[in-house]
Design a protein around this motif. Structure first.
Motif, PDB file in Angstrom:
ATOM      1  N   GLU A 104       0.825  -1.044  -0.084  1.00  0.00           N
ATOM      2  CA  GLU A 104      -0.158   0.077  -0.008  1.00  0.00           C
ATOM      3  C   GLU A 104       0.955   1.383  -0.138  1.00  0.00           C
ATOM      4  OE1 GLU A 104      -3.180   0.153  -0.428  1.00  0.00           O
ATOM      5  OE2 GLU A 104      -3.598  -2.034  -0.302  1.00  0.00           O
ATOM      6  N   ALA A 105       1.920   1.317   0.573  1.00  0.00           N
ATOM      7  CA  ALA A 105       3.014   2.354   0.670  1.00  0.00           C
ATOM      8  C   ALA A 105       3.198   2.575  -0.660  1.00  0.00           C
ATOM      9  CB  ALA A 105       4.239   2.066   1.694  1.00  0.00           C
ATOM     10  N   LYS A 106       3.603   1.632  -1.302  1.00  0.00           N
ATOM     11  CA  LYS A 106       4.079   2.099  -2.796  1.00  0.00           C
ATOM     12  C   LYS A 106       2.873   2.669  -3.623  1.00  0.00           C
ATOM     13  CE  LYS A 106       7.408  -1.681  -3.103  1.00  0.00           C
ATOM     14  NZ  LYS A 106       7.552  -3.116  -3.686  1.00  0.00           N
ATOM     15  N   LYS A 107       1.657   2.375  -3.508  1.00  0.00           N
ATOM     16  CA  LYS A 107       0.674   3.000  -4.164  1.00  0.00           C
ATOM     17  C   LYS A 107       0.466   4.550  -3.634  1.00  0.00           C
ATOM     18  CE  LYS A 107      -2.462  -0.077  -3.318  1.00  0.00           C
ATOM     19  NZ  LYS A 107      -3.803  -0.950  -3.577  1.00  0.00           N
ATOM     20  N   SER A 108       0.877   4.647  -2.191  1.00  0.00           N
ATOM     21  CA  SER A 108       0.329   5.995  -1.619  1.00  0.00           C
ATOM     22  C   SER A 108       1.652   6.943  -2.158  1.00  0.00           C
ATOM     23  CB  SER A 108       0.656   6.091  -0.174  1.00  0.00           C
ATOM     24  OG  SER A 108      -0.162   5.229   0.329  1.00  0.00           O
ATOM     25  N   ARG A 109       2.963   6.340  -2.229  1.00  0.00           N
ATOM     26  CA  ARG A 109       3.940   7.260  -2.890  1.00  0.00           C
ATOM     27  C   ARG A 109       3.863   7.737  -4.150  1.00  0.00           C
ATOM     28  NH1 ARG A 109       9.796   5.193  -1.125  1.00  0.00           N
ATOM     29  NH2 ARG A 109       8.758   5.270   0.964  1.00  0.00           N
ATOM     30  N   ALA A 110       3.181   6.903  -4.883  1.00  0.00           N
ATOM     31  CA  ALA A 110       2.952   7.139  -6.504  1.00  0.00           C
ATOM     32  C   ALA A 110       1.929   8.423  -6.519  1.00  0.00           C
ATOM     33  CB  ALA A 110       2.092   5.853  -7.278  1.00  0.00           C
ATOM     34  N   GLN A 111       1.255   8.729  -5.376  1.00  0.00           N
ATOM     35  CA  GLN A 111       0.333   9.796  -5.263  1.00  0.00           C
ATOM     36  C   GLN A 111       0.896  10.950  -4.516  1.00  0.00           C
ATOM     37  OE1 GLN A 111      -3.705   8.221  -3.999  1.00  0.00           O
ATOM     38  NE2 GLN A 111      -3.307   6.224  -4.686  1.00  0.00           N
ATOM     39  N   ASN A 112       2.032  10.933  -4.152  1.00  0.00           N
ATOM     40  CA  ASN A 112       2.887  11.722  -3.452  1.00  0.00           C
ATOM     41  C   ASN A 112       2.289  12.092  -1.954  1.00  0.00           C
ATOM     42  OD1 ASN A 112       4.670  12.792  -5.547  1.00  0.00           O
ATOM     43  ND2 ASN A 112       2.790  14.060  -6.121  1.00  0.00           N
ATOM     44  N   ARG A 113       1.953  10.764  -1.383  1.00  0.00           N
ATOM     45  CA  ARG A 113       1.760  10.420  -0.046  1.00  0.00           C
ATOM     46  C   ARG A 113       2.386   9.906   0.939  1.00  0.00           C
ATOM     47  NH1 ARG A 113      -4.015  12.146   0.301  1.00  0.00           N
ATOM     48  NH2 ARG A 113      -4.384  10.790   2.153  1.00  0.00           N
ATOM     49  N   ILE A 114       2.460   9.643   2.173  1.00  0.00           N
ATOM     50  CA  ILE A 114       3.363   8.864   2.829  1.00  0.00           C
ATOM     51  C   ILE A 114       2.348   7.993   3.553  1.00  0.00           C
ATOM     52  CG2 ILE A 114       5.135  10.317   2.991  1.00  0.00           C
ATOM     53  CD1 ILE A 114       4.408  11.003   6.097  1.00  0.00           C
ATOM     54  N   PHE A 115       3.010   6.741   4.076  1.00  0.00           N
ATOM     55  CA  PHE A 115       2.243   5.674   4.606  1.00  0.00           C
ATOM     56  C   PHE A 115       2.561   5.406   6.074  1.00  0.00           C
ATOM     57  CE2 PHE A 115       0.382   1.327   5.224  1.00  0.00           C
ATOM     58  CZ  PHE A 115      -0.712   1.278   4.397  1.00  0.00           C
ATOM     59  N   ARG A 116       1.518   4.997   7.031  1.00  0.00           N
ATOM     60  CA  ARG A 116       2.070   4.731   8.273  1.00  0.00           C
ATOM     61  C   ARG A 116       1.100   3.656   8.878  1.00  0.00           C
ATOM     62  NH1 ARG A 116       1.270   8.656  13.722  1.00  0.00           N
ATOM     63  NH2 ARG A 116       0.133   9.944  12.039  1.00  0.00           N
ATOM     64  N   VAL A 117       1.799   2.995   9.629  1.00  0.00           N
ATOM     65  CA  VAL A 117       0.975   1.721  10.346  1.00  0.00           C
ATOM     66  C   VAL A 117       0.979   2.084  11.915  1.00  0.00           C
ATOM     67  CG1 VAL A 117       0.875  -0.585  11.099  1.00  0.00           C
ATOM     68  CG2 VAL A 117       1.710  -0.033   8.554  1.00  0.00           C
ATOM     69  N   ILE A 118      -0.276   2.140  12.300  1.00  0.00           N
ATOM     70  CA  ILE A 118      -0.164   2.182  13.857  1.00  0.00           C
ATOM     71  C   ILE A 118      -0.749   0.774  14.558  1.00  0.00           C
ATOM     72  CG2 ILE A 118      -1.415   3.501  15.937  1.00  0.00           C
ATOM     73  CD1 ILE A 118      -1.644   5.885  14.083  1.00  0.00           C
ATOM     74  N   LEU A 119       0.064   0.296  15.236  1.00  0.00           N
ATOM     75  CA  LEU A 119      -0.300  -1.007  15.801  1.00  0.00           C
ATOM     76  C   LEU A 119      -0.617  -0.740  17.364  1.00  0.00           C
ATOM     77  CD1 LEU A 119      -0.510  -3.983  16.065  1.00  0.00           C
ATOM     78  CD2 LEU A 119       2.103  -3.997  16.618  1.00  0.00           C
ATOM     79  N   ILE A 120      -1.843  -1.282  17.700  1.00  0.00           N
ATOM     80  CA  ILE A 120      -2.254  -1.316  19.223  1.00  0.00           C
ATOM     81  C   ILE A 120      -2.383  -2.998  19.664  1.00  0.00           C
ATOM     82  CG2 ILE A 120      -3.989  -0.586  20.668  1.00  0.00           C
ATOM     83  CD1 ILE A 120      -4.819   1.473  18.566  1.00  0.00           C
ATOM     84  N   TYR A 121      -1.317  -2.959  20.413  1.00  0.00           N
ATOM     85  CA  TYR A 121      -1.029  -4.621  20.956  1.00  0.00           C
ATOM     86  C   TYR A 121      -1.614  -4.654  22.178  1.00  0.00           C
ATOM     87  CZ  TYR A 121       1.268  -9.114  20.858  1.00  0.00           C
ATOM     88  OH  TYR A 121       1.466 -10.448  20.885  1.00  0.00           O
ATOM     89  N   CYS A 122      -2.332  -5.992  22.583  1.00  0.00           N
ATOM     90  CA  CYS A 122      -2.691  -6.133  23.752  1.00  0.00           C
ATOM     91  C   CYS A 122      -2.390  -7.263  24.978  1.00  0.00           C
ATOM     92  CB  CYS A 122      -4.003  -5.937  23.837  1.00  0.00           C
ATOM     93  SG  CYS A 122      -4.706  -4.487  23.403  1.00  0.00           S
ATOM     94  N   ARG A 123      -1.296  -7.890  24.215  1.00  0.00           N
ATOM     95  CA  ARG A 123      -0.998  -9.242  24.561  1.00  0.00           C
ATOM     96  C   ARG A 123       0.051  -9.120  25.551  1.00  0.00           C
ATOM     97  NH1 ARG A 123      -1.557 -12.785  19.060  1.00  0.00           N
ATOM     98  NH2 ARG A 123      -3.287 -11.301  17.882  1.00  0.00           N
ATOM     99  N   SER A 124       0.052  -9.894  26.824  1.00  0.00           N
ATOM    100  CA  SER A 124       1.165  -9.633  27.675  1.00  0.00           C
ATOM    101  C   SER A 124       2.147 -10.749  27.882  1.00  0.00           C
ATOM    102  CB  SER A 124       0.400  -9.516  29.192  1.00  0.00           C
ATOM    103  OG  SER A 124      -0.561  -8.405  29.473  1.00  0.00           O
ATOM    104  N   SER A 125       1.993 -11.830  27.052  1.00  0.00           N
ATOM    105  CA  SER A 125       2.894 -12.844  27.016  1.00  0.00           C
ATOM    106  C   SER A 125       3.421 -13.507  25.779  1.00  0.00           C
ATOM    107  CB  SER A 125       2.182 -14.016  27.931  1.00  0.00           C
ATOM    108  OG  SER A 125       1.118 -14.569  27.373  1.00  0.00           O
ATOM    109  N   ILE A 126       2.847 -12.779  24.716  1.00  0.00           N
ATOM    110  CA  ILE A 126       2.989 -13.435  23.274  1.00  0.00           C
ATOM    111  C   ILE A 126       3.715 -12.231  22.817  1.00  0.00           C
ATOM    112  CG2 ILE A 126       2.009 -14.109  21.294  1.00  0.00           C
ATOM    113  CD1 ILE A 126       1.410 -15.852  23.540  1.00  0.00           C
TER     114      ILE A 126
END
Length: 255
Positions: A124-146
């Motif tokens: 998806e980032a490559k498609k965004s870059r072709a449109q002069n945009r930048i790409f970001r992932v925001i991960l929200i993680y909740c596991r205490s042992s994995i």
């Protein structure tokens, strides 16, 4: 810009072309995301991590669009690996609400592999870059042992990676420090611009909201995380009429 002063500026922002963002949220769908927060809703209803995460994401989206209505958002859920909730990137709040309604947590997953998430993000980032945009992932993680796992080329950095980690206190059945370290490793391995990572084991909604607000910062305009000095501590200021010479402001608890 550097201040016109003899004191060197600790942070300078180099002139760059500003790019709109495509932001992909990835929310943990493990049953641990149903842990209760230290807050209750209307009529004493219990509030889970997942409830609070959904509220925080909508807070983020509304604030981000108020800054610039051209930013766009899509959504994935993380089970054993990532899967789409809403593939089309949109700047419509209603689209975000609809996607978050589909986000459920009803299983316990034995591991969490981020490889597919990174592959999707790179594509998806490559498609965004072709449109002069930048790409970001925001991960929200909740596991205490994995601990998270991934396989990714060392020098392929096509997107920015931010993480918020909500977890239980350390104990015989969990190891949040090791999990956190695995997330730091992933961030440093894949992030194009400065990626931020925050964690909390307090179960406080306001901590998550505060962290999410810091993530509003545009990747092209960020200082390194160690230099972040926001949010500022509140101070109690005495009325001018009651102040005395030499009187100092007293700190106000932010609890």
């Amino acid at each position: 810009m550097e201040a016109e002063s003899s004191t060197p500026c600790p942070y300078t922002l180099k002139p760059v072309r500003f790019c709109n963002e495509d932001i992909l949220f990835c929310v943990d769908a493990d049953i641990e995301s149903l842990a209760e927060m230290k807050v209750t809703g209307p009529k004493g209803r219990l509030i889970t991590r997942l409830d609070t995460v959904k509220q925080a994401i909508l807070l983020f989206i509304n604030a981000k669009l108020a800054i610039n209505s051209e930013h766009r958002f899509a959504f994935t859920a993380l089970g054993k690996s990532a899967s789409w909730l809403r593939k089309e990137f949109s700047n419509e709040v209603d689209s975000a609400v609809s996607a978050l309604r589909m986000l459920l947590a009803d299983s316990s997953y034995g591991h969490a592999d981020l490889t597919h998430l990174f592959r999707v993000a790179a594509h998806e980032a490559k498609k965004s870059r072709a449109q002069n945009r930048i790409f970001r992932v925001i991960l929200i993680y909740c596991r205490s042992s994995i601990q998270t796992q991934y396989q990714w080329p060392l020098n392929q950095k096509l997107f920015t990676f931010d993480v918020i980690y909500l977890h239980d206190k350390p104990g015989p059945d969990n190891c949040p420090q090791k999990v956190y370290d695995s997330l730091v490793d992933a961030l440093e391995h894949v992030s194009e611009y400065e990626g931020y990572i925050f964690e909390s084991g307090q179960g406080l909604a306001r901590v998550l909201f505060r962290q999410m607000c810091v993530l509003l910062s545009h990747p092209q305009q960020r200082c390194v995380q160690d230099d972040i000095d926001i949010p500022k501590s509140l101070t109690k200021k005495s009325p001018a009429a009651d102040s005395t010479p030499g009187e100092e402001n007293l700190p106000l608890s932010t609890q």
